[in-house]
Design a protein around this motif. Structure first.
Motif, PDB file in Angstrom:
ATOM      1  N   VAL A 196     -11.690   5.714   7.006  1.00  0.00           N
ATOM      2  CA  VAL A 196     -10.346   5.153   7.172  1.00  0.00           C
ATOM      3  C   VAL A 196     -10.533   3.668   7.383  1.00  0.00           C
ATOM      4  O   VAL A 196     -11.297   3.247   8.249  1.00  0.00           O
ATOM      5  N   ASN A 197      -9.827   2.877   6.576  1.00  0.00           N
ATOM      6  CA  ASN A 197     -10.131   1.443   6.512  1.00  0.00           C
ATOM      7  C   ASN A 197      -8.857   0.611   6.595  1.00  0.00           C
ATOM      8  O   ASN A 197      -8.304   0.178   5.582  1.00  0.00           O
ATOM      9  N   GLY A 198      -8.352   0.453   7.814  1.00  0.00           N
ATOM     10  CA  GLY A 198      -7.159  -0.369   8.001  1.00  0.00           C
ATOM     11  C   GLY A 198      -5.864   0.350   7.679  1.00  0.00           C
ATOM     12  O   GLY A 198      -4.872  -0.280   7.288  1.00  0.00           O
ATOM     13  N   ALA A 199      -5.829   1.681   7.839  1.00  0.00           N
ATOM     14  CA  ALA A 199      -4.642   2.456   7.499  1.00  0.00           C
ATOM     15  C   ALA A 199      -3.480   2.144   8.436  1.00  0.00           C
ATOM     16  O   ALA A 199      -3.669   1.891   9.634  1.00  0.00           O
ATOM     17  N   THR A 200      -2.279   2.179   7.873  1.00  0.00           N
ATOM     18  CA  THR A 200      -1.048   2.028   8.649  1.00  0.00           C
ATOM     19  C   THR A 200      -0.118   3.192   8.319  1.00  0.00           C
ATOM     20  O   THR A 200      -0.145   3.725   7.218  1.00  0.00           O
ATOM     21  N   LEU A 201       0.697   3.559   9.293  1.00  0.00           N
ATOM     22  CA  LEU A 201       1.614   4.683   9.113  1.00  0.00           C
ATOM     23  C   LEU A 201       2.717   4.571  10.144  1.00  0.00           C
ATOM     24  O   LEU A 201       2.469   4.203  11.294  1.00  0.00           O
ATOM     25  N   LYS A 202       3.942   4.904   9.712  1.00  0.00           N
ATOM     26  CA  LYS A 202       5.071   4.890  10.638  1.00  0.00           C
ATOM     27  C   LYS A 202       5.870   6.174  10.454  1.00  0.00           C
ATOM     28  O   LYS A 202       6.216   6.539   9.327  1.00  0.00           O
ATOM     29  N   VAL A 203       6.136   6.860  11.563  1.00  0.00           N
ATOM     30  CA  VAL A 203       6.905   8.099  11.537  1.00  0.00           C
ATOM     31  C   VAL A 203       8.058   7.979  12.522  1.00  0.00           C
ATOM     32  O   VAL A 203       7.830   7.840  13.724  1.00  0.00           O
ATOM     33  N   GLU A 204       9.277   8.009  12.007  1.00  0.00           N
ATOM     34  CA  GLU A 204      10.458   7.958  12.874  1.00  0.00           C
ATOM     35  C   GLU A 204      10.816   9.368  13.331  1.00  0.00           C
ATOM     36  O   GLU A 204      10.519  10.363  12.661  1.00  0.00           O
ATOM     37  N   ARG A 205      11.478   9.461  14.468  1.00  0.00           N
ATOM     38  CA  ARG A 205      11.903  10.760  14.979  1.00  0.00           C
ATOM     39  C   ARG A 205      12.809  11.443  13.957  1.00  0.00           C
ATOM     40  O   ARG A 205      13.733  10.847  13.426  1.00  0.00           O
ATOM     41  N   GLY A 206      12.504  12.699  13.662  1.00  0.00           N
ATOM     42  CA  GLY A 206      13.297  13.464  12.712  1.00  0.00           C
ATOM     43  C   GLY A 206      12.825  13.369  11.277  1.00  0.00           C
ATOM     44  O   GLY A 206      13.321  14.090  10.413  1.00  0.00           O
ATOM     45  N   ASP A 207      11.862  12.490  10.987  1.00  0.00           N
ATOM     46  CA  ASP A 207      11.338  12.345   9.629  1.00  0.00           C
ATOM     47  C   ASP A 207      10.471  13.531   9.238  1.00  0.00           C
ATOM     48  O   ASP A 207       9.901  14.231  10.081  1.00  0.00           O
ATOM     49  N   ALA A 262       9.868  15.696   1.594  1.00  0.00           N
ATOM     50  CA  ALA A 262       9.520  14.499   2.369  1.00  0.00           C
ATOM     51  C   ALA A 262      10.654  13.479   2.375  1.00  0.00           C
ATOM     52  O   ALA A 262      11.283  13.220   1.343  1.00  0.00           O
ATOM     53  N   THR A 263      10.904  12.900   3.539  1.00  0.00           N
ATOM     54  CA  THR A 263      11.831  11.770   3.636  1.00  0.00           C
ATOM     55  C   THR A 263      11.096  10.447   3.459  1.00  0.00           C
ATOM     56  O   THR A 263      11.701   9.440   3.090  1.00  0.00           O
ATOM     57  N   GLN A 264       9.792  10.450   3.741  1.00  0.00           N
ATOM     58  CA  GLN A 264       8.921   9.294   3.543  1.00  0.00           C
ATOM     59  C   GLN A 264       7.590   9.800   2.995  1.00  0.00           C
ATOM     60  O   GLN A 264       7.143  10.894   3.353  1.00  0.00           O
ATOM     61  N   ILE A 265       6.959   8.988   2.147  1.00  0.00           N
ATOM     62  CA  ILE A 265       5.650   9.339   1.606  1.00  0.00           C
ATOM     63  C   ILE A 265       4.716   8.150   1.802  1.00  0.00           C
ATOM     64  O   ILE A 265       5.068   7.011   1.482  1.00  0.00           O
ATOM     65  N   MET A 266       3.540   8.429   2.356  1.00  0.00           N
ATOM     66  CA  MET A 266       2.501   7.408   2.482  1.00  0.00           C
ATOM     67  C   MET A 266       1.359   7.789   1.547  1.00  0.00           C
ATOM     68  O   MET A 266       0.933   8.940   1.508  1.00  0.00           O
ATOM     69  N   VAL A 267       0.876   6.813   0.772  1.00  0.00           N
ATOM     70  CA  VAL A 267      -0.195   7.065  -0.190  1.00  0.00           C
ATOM     71  C   VAL A 267      -1.455   6.349   0.280  1.00  0.00           C
ATOM     72  O   VAL A 267      -1.420   5.155   0.603  1.00  0.00           O
ATOM     73  N   MET A 268      -2.576   7.113   0.318  1.00  0.00           N
ATOM     74  CA  MET A 268      -3.849   6.548   0.741  1.00  0.00           C
ATOM     75  C   MET A 268      -4.786   6.394  -0.457  1.00  0.00           C
ATOM     76  O   MET A 268      -4.783   7.207  -1.382  1.00  0.00           O
ATOM     77  N   GLN A 269      -5.579   5.371  -0.397  1.00  0.00           N
ATOM     78  CA  GLN A 269      -6.618   5.114  -1.396  1.00  0.00           C
ATOM     79  C   GLN A 269      -7.833   4.557  -0.681  1.00  0.00           C
ATOM     80  O   GLN A 269      -7.760   3.511  -0.039  1.00  0.00           O
ATOM     81  N   GLN A 270      -8.950   5.276  -0.744  1.00  0.00           N
ATOM     82  CA  GLN A 270     -10.200   4.836  -0.136  1.00  0.00           C
ATOM     83  C   GLN A 270     -10.011   4.400   1.314  1.00  0.00           C
ATOM     84  O   GLN A 270     -10.521   3.375   1.746  1.00  0.00           O
ATOM     85  N   GLY A 271      -9.268   5.213   2.056  1.00  0.00           N
ATOM     86  CA  GLY A 271      -9.073   4.962   3.472  1.00  0.00           C
ATOM     87  C   GLY A 271      -7.983   3.977   3.814  1.00  0.00           C
ATOM     88  O   GLY A 271      -7.698   3.749   4.988  1.00  0.00           O
ATOM     89  N   ARG A 272      -7.340   3.397   2.795  1.00  0.00           N
ATOM     90  CA  ARG A 272      -6.296   2.392   3.017  1.00  0.00           C
ATOM     91  C   ARG A 272      -4.921   2.950   2.670  1.00  0.00           C
ATOM     92  O   ARG A 272      -4.791   3.834   1.834  1.00  0.00           O
ATOM     93  N   THR A 273      -3.919   2.390   3.293  1.00  0.00           N
ATOM     94  CA  THR A 273      -2.540   2.680   2.921  1.00  0.00           C
ATOM     95  C   THR A 273      -2.138   1.721   1.809  1.00  0.00           C
ATOM     96  O   THR A 273      -2.181   0.503   1.995  1.00  0.00           O
ATOM     97  N   ILE A 274      -1.757   2.270   0.649  1.00  0.00           N
ATOM     98  CA  ILE A 274      -1.326   1.375  -0.420  1.00  0.00           C
ATOM     99  C   ILE A 274       0.186   1.262  -0.504  1.00  0.00           C
ATOM    100  O   ILE A 274       0.709   0.275  -1.028  1.00  0.00           O
ATOM    101  N   ILE A 275       0.915   2.249   0.018  1.00  0.00           N
ATOM    102  CA  ILE A 275       2.368   2.168   0.074  1.00  0.00           C
ATOM    103  C   ILE A 275       2.884   3.240   1.018  1.00  0.00           C
ATOM    104  O   ILE A 275       2.286   4.310   1.149  1.00  0.00           O
ATOM    105  N   GLN A 276       3.978   2.963   1.695  1.00  0.00           N
ATOM    106  CA  GLN A 276       4.769   3.974   2.386  1.00  0.00           C
ATOM    107  C   GLN A 276       6.223   3.663   2.143  1.00  0.00           C
ATOM    108  O   GLN A 276       6.659   2.515   2.300  1.00  0.00           O
ATOM    109  N   GLY A 277       6.980   4.674   1.756  1.00  0.00           N
ATOM    110  CA  GLY A 277       8.395   4.463   1.501  1.00  0.00           C
ATOM    111  C   GLY A 277       9.085   5.763   1.145  1.00  0.00           C
ATOM    112  O   GLY A 277       8.477   6.842   1.136  1.00  0.00           O
TER     113      GLY A 277
END
Length: 249
Positions: free
Chosen positions: A17-28, A210-225
């Motif tokens: 995991v290399n600098g991953a970011t993720l956000k989960v709101e209540r109810g998501d 899913a209400t939100q999707i996060m995509v990982m590539q080689q341990g990184r987050t490339i998009i969440q939306g």
């Protein structure tokens, strides 16, 4: 509810995991997707305390839980299931779920009261909520693979989580079993108001719930939306979703 910031996990120099970011709101209902080896399960292991992070922060309800032991993370309000079914095969369905309920209540040792008389109503309600009450007395090892995966979700619910993490909840299931699990997840989110974070390779399922999707590539987050934003991202379409046909599922 959950925010992952610049999270890293290194194994002898390999950055799983290399600098991953993720956000989960209540109810998501948030899906994490990516190819095998992208770091999805490692990310879940870091969030739930199975592994300590090398760097970064994991904020759950404004508290940094990075590095906490799994039982402490669980008592904060996070429960999970696993890629490989993790149940007590020799116990009945009722006993599997009851163990989780008693653990949450911290009633794991009582010389003066038989365990079978404790938390009966709550255990039965949980089994009923996942559609397994009619099999409550069966030995868990005799269940189909799909029902074992559902039982594992029931065990996780025994801890009364605010955030439920599911690691490939439909892996190895038939199409019929997958449909049952999808309906269950929708019910847990809609009727019980649970916040759900999951990873899954079935893109049809991902985009249907899913209400939100996060995509990982080689341990990184490339998009969440939102699903439409992820579906229309060309990098995601080319690298992870197999082109336009699968994206439109």
């Amino acid at each position: 509810m959950l925010q992952v910031e610049a999270l890293e996990k290194s194994f002898d120099g390999f950055m799983a995991v290399n600098g991953a970011t993720l956000k989960v709101e209540r109810g998501d209902v948030v899906a994490v997707i990516g190819p095998n080896g992208a770091g999805k399960t490692t990310l879940f292991n870091l969030i739930t305390g199975q592994l300590p992070p090398t760097a970064g922060a994991i904020w759950f309800k404004k508290e940094n839980i990075a590095g906490l032991a799994p039982h402490r993370v669980c008592r904060k309000g996070i429960s999970r299931s696993y890629q490989v079914v993790n149940i007590f095969n020799r116990l009945t369905l009722f006993e599997n779920v009851q163990v989780a309920v008693l653990s949450r209540r911290r009633k794991t040792f009582d010389l003066f009261r038989p365990a079978k008389t404790i938390a009966v109503d709550e255990t039965r309600r949980i089994l009923d909520s996942v559609g397994l009450l009619d099999k409550w007395a069966m030995t868990s090892g005799a269940l189909s693979h799909g029902d074992q995966k559902v039982l594992e979700i029931a065990i996780a619910l025994g801890n009364r989580p605010e955030l439920l993490i599911l690691d490939e909840p439909t892996a190895g299931m038939s199409p019929e079993e997958t449909a049952v699990t999808l309906r269950l997840m929708k019910r847990l989110s809609g009727e019980l108001g649970l916040t759900i974070l999951f990873c899954e390779h079935d893109m049809g399922m991902v985009f249907s719930i899913a209400t939100q999707i996060m995509v990982m590539q080689q341990g990184r987050t490339i998009i969440q939306g939102p699903p439409d934003e992820v579906r229309n991202n060309q990098q995601v379409r080319d690298a992870y979703l197999g082109g336009a046909d699968e994206c439109s599922a």
